[in-house]
Design a protein around this motif. Structure first.
Motif, short mmCIF file in Angstrom:
data_model
loop_
_atom_site.label_atom_id
_atom_site.label_comp_id
_atom_site.label_asym_id
_atom_site.label_seq_id
_atom_site.Cartn_x
_atom_site.Cartn_y
_atom_site.Cartn_z
N ILE A 1 44.47 -48.80 13.22
CA ILE A 1 45.71 -48.67 12.46
C ILE A 1 45.49 -49.24 11.06
O ILE A 1 45.10 -50.39 10.90
N VAL A 2 45.74 -48.40 10.06
CA VAL A 2 45.55 -48.80 8.67
C VAL A 2 46.81 -48.44 7.89
O VAL A 2 47.67 -47.74 8.37
N GLY A 3 46.91 -48.93 6.65
CA GLY A 3 48.02 -48.55 5.79
C GLY A 3 48.57 -49.70 4.99
O GLY A 3 48.09 -50.84 5.05
N TYR A 4 49.59 -49.39 4.22
CA TYR A 4 50.22 -50.36 3.32
C TYR A 4 50.76 -51.57 4.08
O TYR A 4 50.51 -52.72 3.70
N LYS B 1 52.42 -54.75 -5.68
CA LYS B 1 52.23 -53.60 -6.57
C LYS B 1 50.80 -53.06 -6.48
O LYS B 1 50.58 -51.85 -6.53
N ALA B 2 49.83 -53.95 -6.33
CA ALA B 2 48.44 -53.50 -6.18
C ALA B 2 48.27 -52.69 -4.90
O ALA B 2 47.58 -51.66 -4.89
N LEU B 3 48.91 -53.13 -3.82
CA LEU B 3 48.83 -52.39 -2.55
C LEU B 3 49.59 -51.07 -2.63
O LEU B 3 49.17 -50.07 -2.05
N GLN B 4 50.71 -51.06 -3.35
CA GLN B 4 51.44 -49.81 -3.53
C GLN B 4 50.61 -48.79 -4.31
O GLN B 4 50.57 -47.61 -3.97
N GLN B 5 49.94 -49.27 -5.35
CA GLN B 5 49.08 -48.37 -6.13
C GLN B 5 47.96 -47.81 -5.25
O GLN B 5 47.62 -46.63 -5.34
N LYS B 6 47.42 -48.66 -4.40
CA LYS B 6 46.33 -48.25 -3.51
C LYS B 6 46.79 -47.18 -2.52
O LYS B 6 46.09 -46.17 -2.32
N TRP B 7 47.95 -47.38 -1.90
CA TRP B 7 48.36 -46.52 -0.80
C TRP B 7 49.29 -45.38 -1.20
O TRP B 7 49.30 -44.34 -0.54
N PHE B 8 50.10 -45.57 -2.25
CA PHE B 8 51.05 -44.54 -2.65
C PHE B 8 50.63 -43.81 -3.92
O PHE B 8 51.09 -42.70 -4.18
N GLY B 9 49.80 -44.47 -4.73
CA GLY B 9 49.42 -43.88 -6.01
C GLY B 9 50.42 -44.17 -7.11
O GLY B 9 50.30 -43.66 -8.22
N GLY C 1 56.51 -64.72 2.55
CA GLY C 1 55.24 -64.08 2.21
C GLY C 1 55.42 -62.80 1.42
O GLY C 1 54.67 -62.52 0.47
N ILE C 2 56.43 -62.01 1.79
CA ILE C 2 56.70 -60.76 1.07
C ILE C 2 57.16 -61.04 -0.35
O ILE C 2 56.70 -60.41 -1.31
N ILE C 3 58.08 -62.00 -0.50
CA ILE C 3 58.58 -62.34 -1.84
C ILE C 3 57.45 -62.86 -2.73
O ILE C 3 57.34 -62.48 -3.91
N GLU C 4 56.58 -63.70 -2.16
CA GLU C 4 55.44 -64.21 -2.94
C GLU C 4 54.51 -63.08 -3.34
O GLU C 4 54.04 -63.01 -4.49
N ALA C 5 54.23 -62.16 -2.40
CA ALA C 5 53.35 -61.02 -2.71
C ALA C 5 53.97 -60.11 -3.77
O ALA C 5 53.25 -59.50 -4.57
N ASN C 6 55.28 -60.01 -3.78
CA ASN C 6 55.97 -59.22 -4.79
C ASN C 6 55.83 -59.89 -6.16
O ASN C 6 55.48 -59.24 -7.16
N LYS C 7 56.03 -61.19 -6.21
CA LYS C 7 56.01 -61.92 -7.49
C LYS C 7 54.61 -62.04 -8.08
O LYS C 7 54.45 -62.02 -9.31
N ASP C 8 53.57 -62.17 -7.23
CA ASP C 8 52.23 -62.40 -7.77
C ASP C 8 51.43 -61.12 -8.02
O ASP C 8 50.26 -61.17 -8.41
N GLY C 9 52.06 -59.95 -7.78
CA GLY C 9 51.41 -58.68 -8.08
C GLY C 9 50.66 -58.06 -6.92
O GLY C 9 50.21 -56.90 -7.03
N THR C 10 50.53 -58.78 -5.81
CA THR C 10 49.81 -58.23 -4.65
C THR C 10 50.49 -56.97 -4.12
O THR C 10 49.84 -55.97 -3.80
#
Length: 285
Positions: free
Chosen positions: A59-62, A262-270, A251-260
């Motif tokens: 199982i892989v993905g965003y 958005k980087a994962l969204q760019q990777k998986w959604f383009g 963890g989600i809020i921290e990942a949102n604030k530190d750019g993680t």
């Protein structure tokens, strides 16, 4: 057997210790039990690309990448037992305590948020209309009157589509001819490509990668079918689960604030999405 004062005192001490241990074990919440067992059981629907899907028997993905990022910081050493289930059984299974948490893309709505504990948003889930690229009979959502439109059983997208159908009828239009429900969206995409459907109501964030993967086959309408909504992960709404929900929320809020995120969204959604780095906003749906 005659008990001496010493043996009676020793027995009493043992009973008090055992009682205290039992009380402590009983009072440990879900997060503490997970830490002690070093395993957490989560549910997902691995037919919802690019959020989660199976590739090479894994199982892989965003959602998977975001989960692993959070757990590496917050629960190192804890193994994840990830169950792949049909979406229709995920929230009832959480209610029945068949697993600890839901890490899959679940659209927040008023009915769900009243019963379950949602995390902060992980992505936008606003519903769009997918159609065949060469179908010029549908140029706006109003053109869905008299058409056959598909979506997933039990989903937030189904709720949006049904509400839009009522809106069409309230405006004096015939409304959607038929709403066909599917166990998974992949089946609806096949029927749309083959002409058995006129459209599919699906979250816009899922459709970009699909259209890119099948150029010239599908297109979306620029106008959305419903209000802005968000995806979140889900826990039980009780004191036992509160600290686990908070762990993922933080963890989600921290990942949102530190750019993680958005980087994962760019990777998986383009592309990236502007989702609030806050607890889940009150749903409009």
């Amino acid at each position: 057997m005659k008990l001496t004062r010493f043996s009676f005192a020793a027995c009493w001490a043992m009973l008090v210790t055992a009682s205290a241990f039992s009380t402590t074990a009983h009072s440990a919440d879900l997060l503490e039990r997970i830490k002690e067992a070093k395993v957490m059981t989560i549910a997902t629907e691995a037919r919802y690309a690019p959020f989660e899907y199976v590739e090479n028997n894994k199982i892989v993905g965003y959602d998977v990448d975001l989960m692993n990022h959070i757990l590496a910081k917050s629960l190192p050493g804890v193994k994840v037992d990830q169950l792949d289930l049909p979406f229709q059984g995920i929230l009832p299974g959480l209610d029945a305590k068949k697993f600890d948490f839901v890490i899959t893309a679940v659209t927040v709505n008023k009915q769900r948020v009243d019963h379950f504990a949602f995390t902060a948003p992980i992505a936008e889930s606003t519903v769009a209309l997918l159609k065949r690229a060469k179908d010029n009979s549908i140029t706006s959502p109003d053109d869905l009157s008299g058409k056959v439109v598909g979506t997933q059983t039990g989903s937030g997208q189904l709720q949006v589509l049904q509400a839009f159908d009522q809106k069409l009828k309230a405006s004096g239009k015939p409304g959607i001819k038929e709403i066909k429900q599917y166990v998974a969206f992949d089946e609806a995409y096949v029927d749309l490509a083959n002409g058995r459907l006129d459209g599919v109501a699906q979250s816009l964030s899922n459709l970009g990668p699909l259209i890119k993967a099948r150029p010239g086959v599908f297109a979306t309408l620029p106008e959305m079918l419903g209000p802005k909504t968000y995806f979140g992960w889900v826990g039980r709404k009780d004191a036992d689960s509160a600290s686990l929900v908070k762990l993922f929320q933080d963890g989600i809020i921290e990942a949102n604030k530190d750019g993680t995120m958005k980087a994962l969204q760019q990777k998986w959604f383009g592309f990236t999405m502007n989702v609030p780095a806050t607890p889940m906003p009150a749903p409009a749906l």
